[in-house]
Design an enzyme around this catalytic site. Structure first.
Site, PDB file in Angstrom:
ATOM      1  N   CYS A  80       0.838  -1.203   0.000  1.00  0.00           N
ATOM      2  CA  CYS A  80       0.000   0.000   0.000  1.00  0.00           C
ATOM      3  C   CYS A  80       0.872   1.252   0.000  1.00  0.00           C
ATOM      4  CB  CYS A  80      -0.980  -0.037   1.176  1.00  0.00           C
ATOM      5  SG  CYS A  80      -2.282   1.199   1.074  1.00  0.00           S
ATOM      6  N   HIS A 169      -2.980  -5.362   1.825  1.00  0.00           N
ATOM      7  CA  HIS A 169      -2.286  -5.582   3.101  1.00  0.00           C
ATOM      8  C   HIS A 169      -2.329  -7.037   3.566  1.00  0.00           C
ATOM      9  CE1 HIS A 169      -1.857  -1.295   4.059  1.00  0.00           C
ATOM     10  NE2 HIS A 169      -3.066  -1.130   3.561  1.00  0.00           N
ATOM     11  N   GLU A 171      -0.493  -8.350   5.587  1.00  0.00           N
ATOM     12  CA  GLU A 171      -0.128  -8.361   7.017  1.00  0.00           C
ATOM     13  C   GLU A 171      -1.348  -8.223   7.932  1.00  0.00           C
ATOM     14  OE1 GLU A 171       0.293  -5.911   4.927  1.00  0.00           O
ATOM     15  OE2 GLU A 171       0.041  -3.952   5.880  1.00  0.00           O
TER      16      GLU A 171
END
Lengths: 192, 314
Positions: A80, A169, A171
């Site tokens: 991002c 994302h 994560e």
């Protein structure tokens, strides 16, 4: 040097990346200075605010350090904001970026926060992942890079040798396949 | 419909507080944005020029307001949501997220702010409360909310209502950091007590904190709030910001502290740098040099109970 993944900790969701890395048993550290960068074999630039991080990278000279590591083929992955930071060109903006990936990105391409969403996306070499898009950018010109994922006809992940950029994302999902792939596959481009 | 996998903050949806999956679907994006704002400074701004100064200094977001808390305090009267026109002007002037405040319990102000597509709503005690019993049902919105808290119970009640970010309240508009410290220490020490309790003691702790058992169990397991924990209310100097970060804040809000000082641009930049280098005293010394006069401030001890903003919210 063994594998040690640095996560740029100027600002943003660096703790989420560290958590993902630790969960797969990777050695990882927060990076705020050139000395910390020296201890890394890989670097992740996390999500966050690109104007903030860009200004601070510029103000403290860490941007140039990252550029020189990229030239020395350190594997670098931006998620991002990280992808915006790695882009050569940012649409409608003169903001600072590192110019590592030969791409043009459009910031907030899907709109403001109320338009943030998640969707299944096929990533070449990895498979289907749940992609979380938060005020996310897209790649509007892939340049000499290879598009490895699209959503709704728009490029949301690219790869160029030792460099990887994703609009979304991984994560935030608890799915660590992209982290593993980055360490192994993108990491091997370093030696290739 | 996508399955809700394990989330990095270890927060599976609290049973009983989430009524359906449509609401749950936006949860990861809401808390995700709060995650993106970590390690930064969120600044109160009252016009587009201020917003640009904040962005230029490196703020991660701005809070669009008609008056900063120090002026709200001085002017008295009813403090309400800002004029949508002002919010739109600020949105047009910057690319970073724009937040705005609604009154506690005023869900129509929140609906209007959502329609304006602000990136975060602060259901804030700085404005005059619209409901003395209920806060906004924040699960009913797509836009994420941040709420203030003075202690663990208050923080968890706000999480149960759907807040995606908690900020300690401090005492806004004073430039006195003492209440921000008090609230951060209270929340973190109460978390440690819950964390160290036996599992069979959690029921009583839920009762004592007046918080849902599921969320008390979450705190027990993780040692953290279910959502990011930021700090606000009285931060006026780089040292104040670094103090809150060292105490455990994940980002700081600076309200009146910047634009009520003599050199806002310089101070804004210094506070951003102090959050980056919050553990490095040598760098903090350098950053703190020659910033001009901070806001004059009000000593919190001199305020009467009626003048305190932090006691609003239930």
């Amino acid at each position: 040097m063994g594998t040690r993944v640095g996560v740029l900790a100027i600002q943003g969701d660096f703790a989420c990346h560290l958590k993902a890395l630790y969960s797969i048993g990777a050695s990882a550290l927060e990076v705020r200075t050139a000395e910390e960068l020296d201890q890394c074999s890989h670097l992740i630039i996390p999500g966050g605010e690109s104007t903030t991080v860009g200004k601070l990278l510029q103000r403290f000279g860490l941007g140039e350090e990252i550029q020189s590591r990229a030239r020395a083929r350190m594997p670098i992955w931006g998620t991002c904001m990280g992808m915006i930071m790695m882009a050569a060109r940012v649409e409608d903006s003169e903001q600072y970026s590192l110019g590592l990936l030969d791409i043009t990105v459009k910031r907030n391409a899907f709109g403001r926060q109320v338009h943030s969403f998640e969707a299944p996306v096929q990533v070449e070499g990895v498979g289907e992942v749940t992609a979380v898009f938060i005020r996310a950018p897209v790649v509007t010109d892939v340049g000499s890079t290879q598009a490895i994922a699209t959503f709704d006809g728009q490029v949301v992940a690219v790869r160029q040798d030792n460099l990887l950029g994703t609009s979304f994302h991984p994560e935030l999902t608890g799915d660590t396949r992209l982290h593993e792939w980055f360490i192994k596959e993108i990491g091997s481009a370093q030696r290739g | 419909m996508f399955p809700l996998g394990p989330s990095p903050w270890g927060f599976s949806m609290p049973a009983g507080t989430i009524l359906n999956l449509d609401r749950a679907k936006t949860w990861r994006e809401k808390v995700g944005l709060a995650e993106m704002l970590k390690g930064g400074v969120i600044m109160d701004v009252v016009n587009a020029d201020h917003a640009k100064i904040a962005e230029e200094a490196g703020a991660v977001a701005v809070m669009a307001l008609e008056r900063v808390p120090a002026d709200i305090r001085r002017d008295g009267g009813v403090a309400r949501m800002s004029d949508p026109e002002l919010i739109q002007q600020i949105q047009a002037s910057v690319t970073i997220p724009v937040m705005a405040k609604c009154r506690i319990g005023h869900f129509v102000e929140a609906q209007i702010l959502e329609a304006l597509e602000v990136d975060f709503i602060d259901e804030s005690e700085v404005l005059t409360p619209a409901d003395v019993a209920n806060h906004v049902d924040k699960h009913a919105f797509t836009v994420p909310f941040v709420c203030g808290a003075r202690n663990l119970g208050e923080a968890l009640r706000r999480c149960a209502e759907g807040a995606a970010m908690i900020r300690t309240k401090g005492e806004a508009g004073t430039g006195d950091v003492v209440e921000a410290v008090r609230h951060m220490r209270a929340i973190l020490s109460e978390i440690r007590i819950v964390q160290n309790a036996r599992e069979d003691e959690l029921y009583v702790l839920a009762k004592e904190h007046q918080a849902p058992l599921e969320l008390i169990q979450h705190v027990h397991k993780t040692g953290k709030l279910p959502v990011p924990n930021f700090s606000a209310g009285g931060i006026a100097t780089p040292a104040d910001a670094a103090l809150m970060m060292q105490l455990g804040a994940e980002t700081v809000f600076v309200g009146s502290g910047i634009f009520k000082s003599s050199e806002p641009a310089k101070r804004a930049k210094a506070i951003v740098e102090s959050v980056l280098f919050y553990k490095d005293a040598k760098k903090l010394a350098e950053i703190s040099k020659g910033l001009g006069e901070p806001m004059t401030g009000i000593n919190c001890d001199s305020l009467t109970e009626k003048e305190l903003l932090s006691v609003r919210g239930w």
